[in-house]
Enzyme design. Sequence first.
Site, PDB file in Angstrom:
ATOM      1  N   ASP A 179      -2.965  -8.686  -2.358  1.00 20.62           N
ATOM      2  CA  ASP A 179      -2.994  -9.268  -3.700  1.00 20.62           C
ATOM      3  C   ASP A 179      -4.331  -9.981  -3.896  1.00 20.62           C
ATOM      4  O   ASP A 179      -4.714 -10.845  -3.110  1.00 20.62           O
ATOM      5  CB  ASP A 179      -1.840 -10.265  -3.838  1.00 20.62           C
ATOM      6  N   ASP A 220      -3.810  -5.958  -9.812  1.00 23.99           N
ATOM      7  CA  ASP A 220      -4.343  -6.754  -8.703  1.00 23.99           C
ATOM      8  C   ASP A 220      -3.497  -6.683  -7.436  1.00 23.99           C
ATOM      9  O   ASP A 220      -3.663  -7.502  -6.530  1.00 23.99           O
ATOM     10  CB  ASP A 220      -4.505  -8.216  -9.134  1.00 23.99           C
ATOM     11  N   GLU A 221      -2.604  -5.697  -7.359  1.00 22.27           N
ATOM     12  CA  GLU A 221      -1.671  -5.610  -6.232  1.00 22.27           C
ATOM     13  C   GLU A 221      -1.599  -4.189  -5.683  1.00 22.27           C
ATOM     14  O   GLU A 221      -1.541  -3.228  -6.452  1.00 22.27           O
ATOM     15  CB  GLU A 221      -0.267  -5.986  -6.706  1.00 22.27           C
TER      16      GLU A 221
END
Length: 379
Positions: A9, A103-104
Site C-alpha cells: 500500500d 494505491d494497493e
Amino acid sequence: MERTIVHCDLDTFFVSVERLLNSNLTGKPVLIGGSSDRGVVASCSYEARKFGVHSAMPMRLARQLCPEAILVRGDHDLYSKYSNIVTEIIEEKIPVVEKASIDEHYLDMSGMDKFFGTWKLTQELRQRIIKETGLPISFGLSANKTVSKIATGEAKPCGERKVDGGTEKPFLAPLSIRKIPGIGEKTYPLLRNMGISHIYTLQQMNVFTMKQVLGENGISIWNKANGIDNSEVLPFHQQKSMSKEHTFEQDTIDMELLRRIMLSMVDELAFDLRKDGKLTSCITIKIRYSNFDTHTTQAKIAFTASERVISEKVLQLFKKLYSRRMLIRLIGVKFSNLITGSYQADLFDDTLEDINLSRAMDNIRIRYGHQSVMRGFAL
C-alpha cells in the site's frame, strides 16, 4: 503448497505524489480534495490526521479541525501515472499481481521460495519502488490476503511486516476489530454494543453465533478474525470489460433523447462496477448510423466507478464522434481496462451529498433491483 501473499500500500499516496512535485509540503499538514466547503477530503497527510482529519470527511470540517493545513486540488491523471509506474515495477518481478486500487496491490509469491527467499525478495522490491519513484510504501506478508492487508496497516508508515504461518491468530488477537476488512460503519457499532472491541474476543466466539447476529457476513468476519482467507489473487489481465447498447425502434437525431439514453447506460454500468468492486480507466462510445456505418472512439481516464466522472467523459466523446449529422440507429457505451478496487478519486470533485446519494441508491438497488430507484434523467 503453502501460500505466500504480499499486500502493498502506497502511504498517503496522493499526498506523497504532491510532495514529489513540491518539497515545501513535506512535514506539513496537507489536505487533498475539492476546495469548496461542500467537498470532501480525498486524502490527507499523517500530520493532518493528528488533528482528527481523515479521508471522506467534509472539507469544511477538516479545515476547522486543522486550519493551518495546506489544501491541494489534486490531479487524477498524475496519480494514475505514478500508480502505473509502481505496477510496472512490481510486474517485472512478480508473475501474479492484483491491482486492488490505485494505491494497493496483492502479490502471489507462492512457490517462489524455491528460487528466492520470498521475504528478502519482498524487501528488495519495496526498496526498489522507493528508490525509483520516491514514494513511501508499506508491505505485509503472510499466507493470505486478509492477514497481509492487516500486516501492512501495522507496518505503516513506510514499513514492512511478516506474519509467519501458524502465528496469524496471536498476531491478530490484540488488534482492534476495526482492523478487519469488512467491518465498517454499521458492523462496528453493533459489535461494540455486544462488548466486542478486540479481535481476540471474536476468535473465542462460536461461528454460528456470528452468523445469527450478522448473517453470512458474520461467518466471513469470524474467518478473518481467525486468520482464515482462501480468496485468490486475481491478476490484472483476468479482468474483463462491460458494455451496454441501445437500438432505437426509429432512427433518431433527437439530441436530448440520445443524451438521456447514454446517461442511463452509464448510470447502470457504474452501479455494476461498484457492486462488483471494480474500477474502469477506459471509456468507449459506439455509434451506428442509419446506413449501418459504425464508428467508435475511446479515452483513458483515472480509475473510477463514479457515474458523474464517466458521464462527463461519455458526453465529450459523443460530441467528438457524432460529426456526420445522420440519423442514429444504435448507440453504445463500454467500460474496459477494469481492475478490482474501491473508488477513491470521486472525493476530488463530488460533494458529500453526491457520495451519500450514490451509496443510498446502491444499497436500495442491491436489495430491490436496479429498477427500484432511478435518477431523473433515466425516466
